[in-house]
Design an enzyme around this catalytic site. Structure first.
Site, PDB file in Angstrom:
ATOM      1  N   GLU A 228       0.438 -19.560   4.940  1.00 59.85           N
ATOM      2  CA  GLU A 228       0.341 -18.983   3.590  1.00 59.85           C
ATOM      3  C   GLU A 228       1.374 -17.875   3.549  1.00 59.85           C
ATOM      4  OE1 GLU A 228      -1.392 -20.204   1.278  1.00 59.85           O
ATOM      5  OE2 GLU A 228      -2.801 -21.482   2.361  1.00 59.85           O
ATOM      6  N   CYS A 262       0.778 -11.469  -2.348  1.00 57.04           N
ATOM      7  CA  CYS A 262       1.621 -12.671  -2.353  1.00 57.04           C
ATOM      8  C   CYS A 262       1.547 -13.383  -3.697  1.00 57.04           C
ATOM      9  CB  CYS A 262       1.181 -13.601  -1.236  1.00 57.04           C
ATOM     10  SG  CYS A 262      -0.570 -13.924  -1.272  1.00 57.04           S
TER      11      CYS A 262
HETATM   12  P1  NAD Z   1       4.333 -10.421   8.636  1.00 54.94           P
HETATM   13  O1  NAD Z   1       4.809 -11.808   8.528  1.00 54.94           O
HETATM   14  O2  NAD Z   1       5.291  -9.379   9.070  1.00 54.94           O
HETATM   15  O3  NAD Z   1       3.090 -10.302   9.616  1.00 54.94           O
HETATM   16  C1  NAD Z   1       1.926 -11.074   9.462  1.00 54.94           C
HETATM   17  C2  NAD Z   1       1.202 -11.183  10.783  1.00 54.94           C
HETATM   18  O4  NAD Z   1       2.031 -11.902  11.697  1.00 54.94           O
HETATM   19  C3  NAD Z   1       0.901  -9.854  11.458  1.00 54.94           C
HETATM   20  O5  NAD Z   1      -0.356  -9.943  12.093  1.00 54.94           O
HETATM   21  C4  NAD Z   1       2.005  -9.742  12.484  1.00 54.94           C
HETATM   22  O6  NAD Z   1       1.673  -8.946  13.591  1.00 54.94           O
HETATM   23  C5  NAD Z   1       2.180 -11.184  12.910  1.00 54.94           C
HETATM   24  N1  NAD Z   1       3.487 -11.517  13.484  1.00 54.94           N
HETATM   25  C6  NAD Z   1       4.666 -10.878  13.295  1.00 54.94           C
HETATM   26  N2  NAD Z   1       5.640 -11.489  13.998  1.00 54.94           N
HETATM   27  C7  NAD Z   1       5.074 -12.534  14.638  1.00 54.94           C
HETATM   28  C8  NAD Z   1       5.567 -13.555  15.490  1.00 54.94           C
HETATM   29  N3  NAD Z   1       6.855 -13.611  15.835  1.00 54.94           N
HETATM   30  N4  NAD Z   1       4.696 -14.494  15.962  1.00 54.94           N
HETATM   31  C9  NAD Z   1       3.406 -14.466  15.593  1.00 54.94           C
HETATM   32  N5  NAD Z   1       2.879 -13.515  14.784  1.00 54.94           N
HETATM   33  C10 NAD Z   1       3.702 -12.559  14.322  1.00 54.94           C
HETATM   34  O7  NAD Z   1       3.742 -10.101   7.191  1.00 54.94           O
HETATM   35  P2  NAD Z   1       3.166  -8.748   6.644  1.00 54.94           P
HETATM   36  O8  NAD Z   1       4.321  -7.816   6.448  1.00 54.94           O
HETATM   37  O9  NAD Z   1       1.996  -8.305   7.445  1.00 54.94           O
HETATM   38  O10 NAD Z   1       2.591  -9.235   5.222  1.00 54.94           O
HETATM   39  C11 NAD Z   1       3.389  -9.358   4.108  1.00 54.94           C
HETATM   40  C12 NAD Z   1       3.778 -10.803   3.853  1.00 54.94           C
HETATM   41  O11 NAD Z   1       2.636 -11.634   3.843  1.00 54.94           O
HETATM   42  C13 NAD Z   1       4.425 -11.015   2.506  1.00 54.94           C
HETATM   43  O12 NAD Z   1       5.568 -11.819   2.607  1.00 54.94           O
HETATM   44  C14 NAD Z   1       3.369 -11.738   1.703  1.00 54.94           C
HETATM   45  O13 NAD Z   1       3.830 -12.531   0.661  1.00 54.94           O
HETATM   46  C15 NAD Z   1       2.680 -12.526   2.730  1.00 54.94           C
HETATM   47  N6  NAD Z   1       1.338 -12.861   2.300  1.00 54.94           N
HETATM   48  C16 NAD Z   1       1.051 -14.152   1.929  1.00 54.94           C
HETATM   49  C17 NAD Z   1      -0.202 -14.497   1.489  1.00 54.94           C
HETATM   50  C18 NAD Z   1      -0.527 -15.902   1.079  1.00 54.94           C
HETATM   51  O14 NAD Z   1      -1.690 -16.253   1.087  1.00 54.94           O
HETATM   52  N7  NAD Z   1       0.433 -16.728   0.759  1.00 54.94           N
HETATM   53  C19 NAD Z   1      -1.200 -13.535   1.431  1.00 54.94           C
HETATM   54  C20 NAD Z   1      -0.900 -12.246   1.811  1.00 54.94           C
HETATM   55  C21 NAD Z   1       0.381 -11.928   2.256  1.00 54.94           C
END
Ligand code: NAD
Length: 454
Positions: A228, A262
């Site tokens: 997502e 998002c």
């Molecule tokens: P992010 O992608 O930076 O991090 C999300 C999670 O992934 C965190 O727990 C982080 O520690 C982990 N992570 C980071 N690097 C990783 C890796 N290499 N391998 C595995 N895990 C890793 O996102 P964020 O900054 O926490 O959240 C914002 C983003 O999330 C925005 O782009 C937003 O659109 C998206 N989002 C999407 C939805 C949806 O349902 N589509 C909902 C909420 C947020």
């Protein structure tokens, strides 16, 4: 090394926690793996009962959880209460699933053919900081209902409610090690979970960039993934719409959760013939937004999550950005940013193409229905969106033509426990919530039983 959790509204340390590394991650996966055989063997009615008890236990701590989430994520307490209510509802909804994971019987020659939905095993849940426990629950509910055990990795910025959740799950009667929370960096803990041979599936919510990396790492072991990801959704307002309603609803469809959503309808597409009237109406609604202390029940918008996020969002207001409307924000400590509307904007401008993930909306004029559809679809994303018109046939025509997973007509509301949620294109793979999420936490098995009397 310990992790300092900061309160975004005060910039003070809220908690200091030990951080996990690879070793602790492997230990959590091992615990989840050991717990799997007995959890999958729990009878469907008993698993259903445990999920109902979990919902009740969460409900009894709703106020404490809401306060913790409001402080850790900087979100208004009213929103936090709503999200915790959704967490409770999600477990109640999926408590109905263990006894409804139906298979098929398929007419075949010589015997009986039947299908089963089997649990996958250990599922890793990796979640972001914007709706910490709510997004976790969207994954935990169907994963646990289907008989999987889980390792949940919250975002480093917002781990506190996940830690409470693990405690509450055990209090509610879930067997030890069915739910395992690991707090640590994405690059270390997250990557290890994605690469781990004993993890059957990764359910991820976060940025498209990290989602792409997760899909690449998971591909090495053909690991199941649901993603997502980001969005840049269009809120399409036709000239024949109830403009007052559309303008009143538009601000919070972008600025709720300080725009860190998002689903944010961050591109407001307005038919040119109604542009001036719509902007005049919108101005009053944006200027009236109450930005401030998340713990004040009157607050509609809190601070951004971090100094880094505020710096990244603010960059879209520089270099002569056409700021047409500006809301207000408090001074002093806290990662505050006043909501802003950029208008008019071309869909090719940077602010219209990139997911800002902050309180900035773009207003983009369009000529006619075909133009609106073309602009709405001119993005790499496809998560949500809205259509405002009094013409019912047009509403449905446009809804079918927009390449996005979740749409609303004359409303900006698109997330419900009982309906599927997820994205087209680079907004993701798979669906959460509703009946469809269960498909992503089970594997379909086909069994043929020969019945001919030889
Ligand atoms: P992010 O992608 O930076 O991090 C999300 C999670 O992934 C965190 O727990 C982080 O520690 C982990 N992570 C980071 N690097 C990783 C890796 N290499 N391998 C595995 N895990 C890793 O996102 P964020 O900054 O926490 O959240 C914002 C983003 O999330 C925005 O782009 C937003 O659109 C998206 N989002 C999407 C939805 C949806 O349902 N589509 C909902 C909420 C947020």
């Amino acid at each position: 090394m310990s992790l300092e959790v900061i309160e975004p509204a005060t910039e003070q340390v809220l908690a200091s926690l030990p951080q996990a590394g690879v070793e602790e991650t492997d230990a959590a996966v091992a615990r989840a793996k050991a717990a799997f055989p007995s959890w999958r063997a729990v009878s469907p009615p008993d698993r259903a009962m445990l999920l109902r008890r979990l919902a009740d236990a969460l409900e009894s701590e709703l106020e404490t959880l809401a306060l913790l989430e409001a402080r850790n994520a900087g979100k208004p307490i009213g929103d936090a209460r709503g999200e915790m209510g959704m967490v409770v509802d999600t477990f109640r909804y999926y408590a109905g699933a263990p006894e409804r994971l139906l298979g098929d019987t398929i007419p075949v020659a010589g015997g009986i053919d039947m299908t089963f939905r089997e649990p996958l095993g250990v599922v890793a849940l990796i979640v972001p900081w914007n709706f910490p426990l709510a997004i976790s629950a969207w994954k935990l509910g169907p994963a646990l209902a289907a008989g999987n055990t889980v390792v949940l990795k919250p975002a480093e910025l917002t781990p506190l409610t996940a830690i409470e959740f693990e405690r509450i799950a055990v209090t509610a009667g879930l067997p030890e090690d069915v739910v395992n929370v690991v707090v640590g960096p994405g690059r270390v803990v997250g990557e290890r979970l994605v690469a781990h041979p004993d993890v059957a599936k990764v359910a991820f919510t976060g940025s498209t960039e990290v989602g792409s990396r997760i899909a690449a790492v998971a591909a090495a072991s053909i690991k199941r993934v649901t993603l997502e990801l980001g969005g840049k959704s269009a809120n399409v307002v036709f000239a024949d719409a109830d403009l007052e309603r559309a303008a009143a609803a538009a601000p919070m469809s972008v600025f709720a959760n300080a725009g860190q959503d998002c689903c944010a309808r961050s591109r407001i597409l307005v038919q040119r013939s109604a542009y001036d009237e719509f902007m005049a109406l919108l101005t009053g609604h944006v200027e009236a937004l109450r930005v401030g202390d998340p713990l004040d029940p009157e607050t509609e918008i809190g601070p951004l999550i971090s100094a880094g996020q505020r710096a990244s969002v603010s960059s879209y207001l520089e270099d002569g950005a056409p700021v047409a409307i500006r809301g207000n924000a408090p001074d002093g400590p806290g990662y505050w940013l006043a909501p802003a509307v950029l208008a008019p904007i071309s869909n090719s401008d940077r602010a219209a193409r990139e997911e800002i993930f902050g309180p900035i909306a773009c207003v983009i004029p369009f000529e006619d229905e075909a133009d609106a559809i073309a602009i709405a679809n001119d993005t790499v994303y496809g998560l949500s969106g809205s259509i405002w018109t009094r013409d019912g046939a047009r509403a449905l025509r446009v809804a079918r033509a927009i390449d996005t997973g979740v749409l609303s007509i004359n409303s900006n509301n698109s997330v419900r426990v009982s309906t599927p949620f997820g994205g087209f294109k680079q907004s993701g793979i798979g669906r959460e919530l509703g009946p469809h999420a269960l498909e992503h936490y089970t594997e379909l098995k086909n069994v043929y039983y020969a019945t001919e009397d030889s």
